[in-house]
Design a protein around this motif. Structure first.
Motif, PDB file in Angstrom:
ATOM      1  N   TYR A   1      32.124-101.732  73.925  1.00 63.40           N
ATOM      2  CA  TYR A   1      31.255-100.791  74.623  1.00 63.40           C
ATOM      3  C   TYR A   1      31.609-100.787  76.106  1.00 63.40           C
ATOM      4  O   TYR A   1      32.289-101.692  76.603  1.00 63.40           O
ATOM      5  CB  TYR A   1      29.779-101.169  74.450  1.00 63.40           C
ATOM      6  N   ASN A   2      31.137 -99.756  76.798  1.00 65.27           N
ATOM      7  CA  ASN A   2      31.270 -99.695  78.244  1.00 65.27           C
ATOM      8  C   ASN A   2      30.313-100.709  78.851  1.00 65.27           C
ATOM      9  O   ASN A   2      29.105-100.666  78.614  1.00 65.27           O
ATOM     10  CB  ASN A   2      30.929 -98.281  78.733  1.00 65.27           C
ATOM     11  N   ILE A   3      30.832-101.658  79.611  1.00 62.98           N
ATOM     12  CA  ILE A   3      30.003-102.705  80.206  1.00 62.98           C
ATOM     13  C   ILE A   3      29.256-102.112  81.403  1.00 62.98           C
ATOM     14  O   ILE A   3      29.865-101.659  82.364  1.00 62.98           O
ATOM     15  CB  ILE A   3      30.853-103.909  80.637  1.00 62.98           C
ATOM     16  N   MET A   4      27.917-102.140  81.323  1.00 62.26           N
ATOM     17  CA  MET A   4      27.082-101.536  82.355  1.00 62.26           C
ATOM     18  C   MET A   4      26.445-102.566  83.289  1.00 62.26           C
ATOM     19  O   MET A   4      26.074-102.237  84.414  1.00 62.26           O
ATOM     20  CB  MET A   4      25.977-100.703  81.701  1.00 62.26           C
ATOM     21  N   SER A   5      26.283-103.805  82.802  1.00 58.76           N
ATOM     22  CA  SER A   5      25.650-104.832  83.636  1.00 58.76           C
ATOM     23  C   SER A   5      26.147-106.198  83.205  1.00 58.76           C
ATOM     24  O   SER A   5      26.730-106.363  82.127  1.00 58.76           O
ATOM     25  CB  SER A   5      24.120-104.758  83.532  1.00 58.76           C
ATOM     26  N   PHE A   6      25.903-107.198  84.051  1.00 55.58           N
ATOM     27  CA  PHE A   6      26.301-108.566  83.716  1.00 55.58           C
ATOM     28  C   PHE A   6      25.305-109.547  84.318  1.00 55.58           C
ATOM     29  O   PHE A   6      24.553-109.212  85.251  1.00 55.58           O
ATOM     30  CB  PHE A   6      27.725-108.874  84.184  1.00 55.58           C
TER      31      PHE A   6
ATOM     32  N   THR B   1      34.171 -93.709  84.249  1.00 51.84           N
ATOM     33  CA  THR B   1      35.140 -94.614  83.632  1.00 51.84           C
ATOM     34  C   THR B   1      34.456 -95.554  82.640  1.00 51.84           C
ATOM     35  O   THR B   1      33.363 -96.053  82.899  1.00 51.84           O
ATOM     36  CB  THR B   1      35.868 -95.441  84.707  1.00 51.84           C
ATOM     37  N   ASN B   2      35.108 -95.781  81.514  1.00 57.03           N
ATOM     38  CA  ASN B   2      34.640 -96.755  80.519  1.00 57.03           C
ATOM     39  C   ASN B   2      35.244 -98.111  80.868  1.00 57.03           C
ATOM     40  O   ASN B   2      36.412 -98.365  80.620  1.00 57.03           O
ATOM     41  CB  ASN B   2      35.077 -96.314  79.118  1.00 57.03           C
ATOM     42  N   TYR B   3      34.431 -98.995  81.443  1.00 56.40           N
ATOM     43  CA  TYR B   3      34.903-100.321  81.853  1.00 56.40           C
ATOM     44  C   TYR B   3      34.643-101.336  80.734  1.00 56.40           C
ATOM     45  O   TYR B   3      33.765-102.191  80.844  1.00 56.40           O
ATOM     46  CB  TYR B   3      34.202-100.764  83.138  1.00 56.40           C
ATOM     47  N   SER B   4      35.417-101.243  79.674  1.00 55.36           N
ATOM     48  CA  SER B   4      35.227-102.150  78.540  1.00 55.36           C
ATOM     49  C   SER B   4      36.162-103.351  78.574  1.00 55.36           C
ATOM     50  O   SER B   4      35.994-104.290  77.798  1.00 55.36           O
ATOM     51  CB  SER B   4      35.426-101.397  77.218  1.00 55.36           C
ATOM     52  N   ARG B   5      37.146-103.327  79.452  1.00 49.11           N
ATOM     53  CA  ARG B   5      38.087-104.454  79.542  1.00 49.11           C
ATOM     54  C   ARG B   5      37.634-105.428  80.635  1.00 49.11           C
ATOM     55  O   ARG B   5      37.284-105.015  81.737  1.00 49.11           O
ATOM     56  CB  ARG B   5      39.504-103.969  79.817  1.00 49.11           C
ATOM     57  N   LEU B   6      37.665-106.713  80.315  1.00 51.85           N
ATOM     58  CA  LEU B   6      37.194-107.751  81.230  1.00 51.85           C
ATOM     59  C   LEU B   6      38.220-108.863  81.348  1.00 51.85           C
ATOM     60  O   LEU B   6      38.674-109.405  80.340  1.00 51.85           O
ATOM     61  CB  LEU B   6      35.875-108.338  80.707  1.00 51.85           C
ATOM     62  N   ARG B   7      38.607-109.184  82.565  1.00 57.80           N
ATOM     63  CA  ARG B   7      39.430-110.373  82.814  1.00 57.80           C
ATOM     64  C   ARG B   7      38.530-111.441  83.408  1.00 57.80           C
ATOM     65  O   ARG B   7      37.938-111.249  84.461  1.00 57.80           O
ATOM     66  CB  ARG B   7      40.610-110.088  83.742  1.00 57.80           C
TER      67      ARG B   7
ATOM     68  N   ALA C   1      44.614-102.958  91.965  1.00 60.27           N
ATOM     69  CA  ALA C   1      44.047-101.653  92.285  1.00 60.27           C
ATOM     70  C   ALA C   1      43.311-101.025  91.103  1.00 60.27           C
ATOM     71  O   ALA C   1      42.389-100.228  91.294  1.00 60.27           O
ATOM     72  CB  ALA C   1      45.162-100.724  92.758  1.00 60.27           C
ATOM     73  N   GLU C   2      43.710-101.378  89.875  1.00 53.37           N
ATOM     74  CA  GLU C   2      43.094-100.767  88.697  1.00 53.37           C
ATOM     75  C   GLU C   2      41.771-101.418  88.309  1.00 53.37           C
ATOM     76  O   GLU C   2      41.077-100.927  87.416  1.00 53.37           O
ATOM     77  CB  GLU C   2      44.038-100.852  87.487  1.00 53.37           C
ATOM     78  N   ALA C   3      41.412-102.525  88.953  1.00 52.80           N
ATOM     79  CA  ALA C   3      40.249-103.308  88.527  1.00 52.80           C
ATOM     80  C   ALA C   3      39.200-103.383  89.635  1.00 52.80           C
ATOM     81  O   ALA C   3      39.532-103.505  90.813  1.00 52.80           O
ATOM     82  CB  ALA C   3      40.686-104.722  88.147  1.00 52.80           C
ATOM     83  N   ILE C   4      37.930-103.297  89.237  1.00 54.37           N
ATOM     84  CA  ILE C   4      36.843-103.602  90.162  1.00 54.37           C
ATOM     85  C   ILE C   4      36.471-105.070  89.928  1.00 54.37           C
ATOM     86  O   ILE C   4      36.242-105.489  88.809  1.00 54.37           O
ATOM     87  CB  ILE C   4      35.644-102.664  89.977  1.00 54.37           C
ATOM     88  N   THR C   5      36.444-105.852  90.981  1.00 54.24           N
ATOM     89  CA  THR C   5      36.415-107.313  90.841  1.00 54.24           C
ATOM     90  C   THR C   5      35.219-107.925  91.558  1.00 54.24           C
ATOM     91  O   THR C   5      34.844-107.494  92.658  1.00 54.24           O
ATOM     92  CB  THR C   5      37.717-107.908  91.401  1.00 54.24           C
ATOM     93  N   PHE C   6      34.645-108.956  90.930  1.00 54.25           N
ATOM     94  CA  PHE C   6      33.506-109.713  91.464  1.00 54.25           C
ATOM     95  C   PHE C   6      33.901-111.183  91.486  1.00 54.25           C
ATOM     96  O   PHE C   6      34.433-111.703  90.509  1.00 54.25           O
ATOM     97  CB  PHE C   6      32.300-109.509  90.548  1.00 54.25           C
ATOM     98  N   THR C   7      33.639-111.874  92.592  1.00 50.22           N
ATOM     99  CA  THR C   7      33.937-113.300  92.662  1.00 50.22           C
ATOM    100  C   THR C   7      32.820-114.022  93.395  1.00 50.22           C
ATOM    101  O   THR C   7      32.238-113.493  94.353  1.00 50.22           O
ATOM    102  CB  THR C   7      35.294-113.564  93.359  1.00 50.22           C
ATOM    103  N   THR C   8      32.483-115.220  92.939  1.00 51.88           N
ATOM    104  CA  THR C   8      31.444-116.020  93.579  1.00 51.88           C
ATOM    105  C   THR C   8      31.786-117.502  93.494  1.00 51.88           C
ATOM    106  O   THR C   8      32.367-117.964  92.509  1.00 51.88           O
ATOM    107  CB  THR C   8      30.068-115.772  92.924  1.00 51.88           C
TER     108      THR C   8
ATOM    109  N   ALA D   1      39.192 -98.714  79.849  1.00 51.36           N
ATOM    110  CA  ALA D   1      39.587 -98.864  78.445  1.00 51.36           C
ATOM    111  C   ALA D   1      40.917 -98.182  78.167  1.00 51.36           C
ATOM    112  O   ALA D   1      41.591 -98.502  77.176  1.00 51.36           O
ATOM    113  CB  ALA D   1      38.503 -98.281  77.539  1.00 51.36           C
ATOM    114  N   THR D   2      41.319 -97.258  79.012  1.00 48.68           N
ATOM    115  CA  THR D   2      42.570 -96.524  78.808  1.00 48.68           C
ATOM    116  C   THR D   2      43.812 -97.369  79.079  1.00 48.68           C
ATOM    117  O   THR D   2      44.913 -96.987  78.684  1.00 48.68           O
ATOM    118  CB  THR D   2      42.603 -95.288  79.712  1.00 48.68           C
ATOM    119  N   LEU D   3      43.650 -98.503  79.743  1.00 47.27           N
ATOM    120  CA  LEU D   3      44.792 -99.387  79.992  1.00 47.27           C
ATOM    121  C   LEU D   3      45.172-100.132  78.716  1.00 47.27           C
ATOM    122  O   LEU D   3      44.347-100.343  77.829  1.00 47.27           O
ATOM    123  CB  LEU D   3      44.470-100.397  81.091  1.00 47.27           C
TER     124      LEU D   3
END
Length: 225
Positions: free
Chosen positions: A171-176, A107-113, A46-53, A35-37
């Motif tokens: 909010y901080n995204i905890m699951s998807f 980390t608060n992971y509230s930003r989603l691409r 490097a700043e993002a944790i990424t999931f692809t399927t 969220a600080t970005l």
């Protein structure tokens, strides 16, 4: 005389392969960034944790971000889930994650691409193959809602722009959760873009549903394309 490639060159090749993997237009690819970005980091950066399927799961699949990324101490790794039906074992979903070694529970992971386009007819805003929903709690449950504050379950079943679109959850995204978007798009006659979708239905009253929609529009609107 042959000279072994230097470390920077090796790292460049690794980065190139990662970018190629994320560029497959048939994939659903999304990343969570702090969220600080000022805006969402690019998928695979490097700043993002990424999931692809590339899978279109026949049943909805829930993932806890901490369990998924904290379980890997390497930058890139593969995973899959299988189910047993009678005597036949079949794959529900397979995936690849990037930058798991940078994940932090602090980390608060509230930003989603969000990035997803169909290979045969890529068109932003049209029906996509897969659904994505994000949640403020573990195990795809929503937490923190009260009489004055509603945390919406945000969902996507539309195609994104080619490079992906940036959103911010309140909010901080905890699951998807991911799954096929076909039934949702068919029933709604319109695909979701950061929609509250089923969240409004589960919360019940018309007043609450209206509040959820307002929060989604104001907070989870498109930040960049």
């Amino acid at each position: 005389m042959y000279t072994a490639p230097s470390m920077p060159y090796t790292l460049f090749l690794t980065a190139s392969f990662a970018i190629q993997a994320l560029a497959q237009s048939t994939n659903l690819t999304f990343s969570f960034s702090p969220a600080t970005l000022d805006t969402c980091a690019a998928n695979g950066s490097a700043e993002a944790i990424t999931f692809t399927t590339s899978s279109v799961p026949p049943t909805y699949q829930c993932f806890n971000i901490e369990d998924l990324f904290a379980s890997s101490n390497t930058s890139s790794s593969y995973g899959s889930r299988t189910s047993q039906q009678s005597t036949i074992t079949y794959e529900e979903v397979s995936w690849r994650i990037f930058n798991a070694d940078t994940y932090s529970t602090q980390t608060n992971y509230s930003r989603l691409r969000y990035q997803q386009q169909n290979i045969t007819s890529p068109s932003q805003g049209e029906d996509a193959a897969r659904m994505l929903e994000v949640f403020s709690g573990r195990d795809c449950h929503q937490t923190g809602s009260s009489n004055t504050t509603v945390y919406p379950i945000l969902g996507w079943t539309c195609q994104s722009s080619a490079s992906g679109d940036c959103y911010e959850a309140p909010y901080n995204i905890m699951s998807f959760q991911i799954g096929s978007a076909a039934a949702i798009n068919s029933a709604a006659k319109k695909c979701w873009v950061a929609s509250t979708g089923a969240a409004a239905e589960k919360l019940g009253s018309g007043r609450t549903a209206t509040n959820v929609g307002a929060v989604a529009i104001l907070v989870a609107g498109l930040l960049s394309r």
